[in-house]
Write a protein that holds these residues in place. Sequence first.
Motif, mmCIF file in Angstrom:
data_model
loop_
_atom_site.group_PDB
_atom_site.id
_atom_site.type_symbol
_atom_site.label_atom_id
_atom_site.label_comp_id
_atom_site.label_asym_id
_atom_site.label_seq_id
_atom_site.Cartn_x
_atom_site.Cartn_y
_atom_site.Cartn_z
ATOM 1 N N LEU A 199 2.203 -7.135 6.421
ATOM 2 C CA LEU A 199 3.372 -6.275 6.603
ATOM 3 C C LEU A 199 2.984 -4.845 6.954
ATOM 4 O O LEU A 199 3.687 -4.182 7.726
ATOM 5 C CB LEU A 199 4.228 -6.297 5.325
ATOM 6 N N CYS A 200 1.865 -4.352 6.384
ATOM 7 C CA CYS A 200 1.444 -2.971 6.683
ATOM 8 C C CYS A 200 1.372 -2.747 8.194
ATOM 9 O O CYS A 200 1.614 -1.637 8.674
ATOM 10 C CB CYS A 200 0.098 -2.667 6.048
ATOM 11 N N CYS A 203 4.774 -1.715 9.345
ATOM 12 C CA CYS A 203 5.476 -0.768 8.472
ATOM 13 C C CYS A 203 5.572 0.601 9.148
ATOM 14 O O CYS A 203 4.574 1.108 9.672
ATOM 15 C CB CYS A 203 4.725 -0.644 7.149
ATOM 16 N N ARG A 205 5.522 3.338 7.829
ATOM 17 C CA ARG A 205 4.723 4.337 7.098
ATOM 18 C C ARG A 205 3.217 4.085 7.211
ATOM 19 O O ARG A 205 2.430 4.700 6.509
ATOM 20 C CB ARG A 205 5.103 4.319 5.610
ATOM 21 N N LYS A 206 2.825 3.144 8.070
ATOM 22 C CA LYS A 206 1.412 2.729 8.038
ATOM 23 C C LYS A 206 0.458 3.875 8.373
ATOM 24 O O LYS A 206 -0.681 3.891 7.900
ATOM 25 C CB LYS A 206 1.166 1.536 8.962
ATOM 26 N N LYS A 209 -0.913 5.539 5.301
ATOM 27 C CA LYS A 209 -1.672 4.753 4.322
ATOM 28 C C LYS A 209 -3.147 5.158 4.428
ATOM 29 O O LYS A 209 -3.766 4.985 5.475
ATOM 30 C CB LYS A 209 -1.517 3.263 4.611
ATOM 31 N N CYS A 231 3.293 6.421 2.673
ATOM 32 C CA CYS A 231 2.989 5.053 2.207
ATOM 33 C C CYS A 231 3.266 4.952 0.701
ATOM 34 O O CYS A 231 2.836 5.794 -0.083
ATOM 35 C CB CYS A 231 1.528 4.747 2.512
ATOM 36 N N LEU A 233 2.229 2.684 -1.507
ATOM 37 C CA LEU A 233 1.027 2.399 -2.304
ATOM 38 C C LEU A 233 0.266 3.700 -2.555
ATOM 39 O O LEU A 233 -0.241 3.936 -3.656
ATOM 40 C CB LEU A 233 0.168 1.377 -1.546
ATOM 41 N N CYS A 239 3.096 -1.719 -3.902
ATOM 42 C CA CYS A 239 3.722 -2.243 -2.688
ATOM 43 C C CYS A 239 2.871 -3.437 -2.243
ATOM 44 O O CYS A 239 1.667 -3.316 -2.047
ATOM 45 C CB CYS A 239 3.770 -1.177 -1.598
ATOM 46 N N GLY A 241 2.746 -4.901 0.495
ATOM 47 C CA GLY A 241 2.552 -4.955 1.947
ATOM 48 C C GLY A 241 1.200 -5.461 2.414
ATOM 49 O O GLY A 241 1.123 -6.291 3.314
ATOM 50 N N PRO A 242 0.072 -5.009 1.796
ATOM 51 C CA PRO A 242 -1.227 -5.464 2.306
ATOM 52 C C PRO A 242 -1.453 -6.968 2.133
ATOM 53 O O PRO A 242 -2.302 -7.544 2.818
ATOM 54 C CB PRO A 242 -2.237 -4.679 1.443
ATOM 55 N N VAL A 253 10.899 -1.334 2.540
ATOM 56 C CA VAL A 253 10.240 -0.031 2.688
ATOM 57 C C VAL A 253 11.183 0.933 3.415
ATOM 58 O O VAL A 253 11.288 2.113 3.049
ATOM 59 C CB VAL A 253 8.899 -0.184 3.439
HETATM 60 S S1 SF4 Z 1 1.427 -0.448 1.477
HETATM 61 FE FE1 SF4 Z 1 3.642 -0.667 1.734
HETATM 62 S S2 SF4 Z 1 4.389 1.377 2.313
HETATM 63 FE FE2 SF4 Z 1 2.159 1.369 2.614
HETATM 64 S S3 SF4 Z 1 1.894 0.823 4.779
HETATM 65 FE FE3 SF4 Z 1 1.773 -1.097 3.596
HETATM 66 S S4 SF4 Z 1 3.879 -1.898 3.600
HETATM 67 FE FE4 SF4 Z 1 3.976 0.263 4.218
#
Ligand code: SF4
Length: 332
Positions: A199-200, A203, A205-206, A209, A231, A233, A239, A241-242, A253
């Motif tokens: 998902l990251c 995303c 917001r990547k 991160k 991000c 996390l 989160c 996402g990873p 998100v």
């Molecule tokens: S950890 Fe969550 S907020 Fe951060 S980039 Fe991945 S999905 Fe997005």
Amino acid sequence: MPDKPKVAFYWCASCGGCEEAVVDLAEAILDVAAAVDIVFWPVATDFKRKDVEAMADRSIAATFLNGAIRTSEQEEMARLLRCKSQVLVATGSCSHLGGIPGLANLCTSEAILREVYFESPSTTNPERTLPEREHTHNDHAVELPAFCETVRSLDQVVDVDFYIPGCPPTPRTFRNALQTLLGGQLPPRGSVLAPDRALCDECPRKSSKPEKLTFAQFKRPTNTLIDEQQCLLAQGLVCMGPATRAGCEALCVQGNMPCTGCYGPTSRVRDQGAKILSCIASSIESKEATEIDQVLATIPDPVGTFYRYGLPKSLLRKRRIQEVPHSSLAGR
Ligand code: SF4
Ligand code: SF4
């Protein structure tokens, strides 16, 4: 004019959200209705089990089954629909991975019945009545499905051809999956019908991160002022996402909430919870055991956090519990 492909929808241990996902197709549902012949959909149409039993084997082109398997009736319907369908699609997290109902695998079935019928604060049951499997009254016999010991994903009961992930699948995921399946070019059997990347990757917001994460504590969304750009996390919120498959357009998100992992793992991850745990555990700032314990203690519900949608399909599958004999149902 050739016959339209026959399609069925069914729900097992389900909240109804996946049925809503079909309705959420909005006007696209008219295209679906025009392209297929819906032969079984108990939530919307008046077909009975005997109608399915009367169908020829493999006469349904595709059945979309949502919900986990918890009762004997759900298992029987899964086997029946498997037999009648060319393609069986596990739809939604519960069917795909066991889902939120799968967290019940932390308890025995006996403990669940005891809590629900005897011990919960809102229960009044002086006769200590429990559901009976069979009951006869005035010569009328009634039979209830058995409550199985564990919650299972659909593929722990029957062979599954494809999976549509999500809790529930987004309308776009569902529409794309339908187009893929009805388009005639079927992907390899066993495919999860969503992008096979984390998902990251999708995303918004990547870019914020960090390459290297460090955690001194974990925060909860309910008592944290969350930055809407950074991000999650990196802000100390768990989160998923990873460790989670993309395809949902990062809707949580985008709503300023961490991903909880409902699309399940990518094909390269065997255990989604273990994957995020290894990411988090290796990023705790302190290297001192007591301090590490203190940091981890800021995650109050580790199983519900890391295995919220996939406990039955994880390496853990269920919790082994010693029952306390004096409070067993047998002693009621
Ligand atoms: S950890 Fe969550 S907020 Fe951060 S980039 Fe991945 S999905 Fe997005
Ligand atoms: S996957 Fe989510 S929305 Fe679908 S039935 Fe299970 S809990 Fe409900």
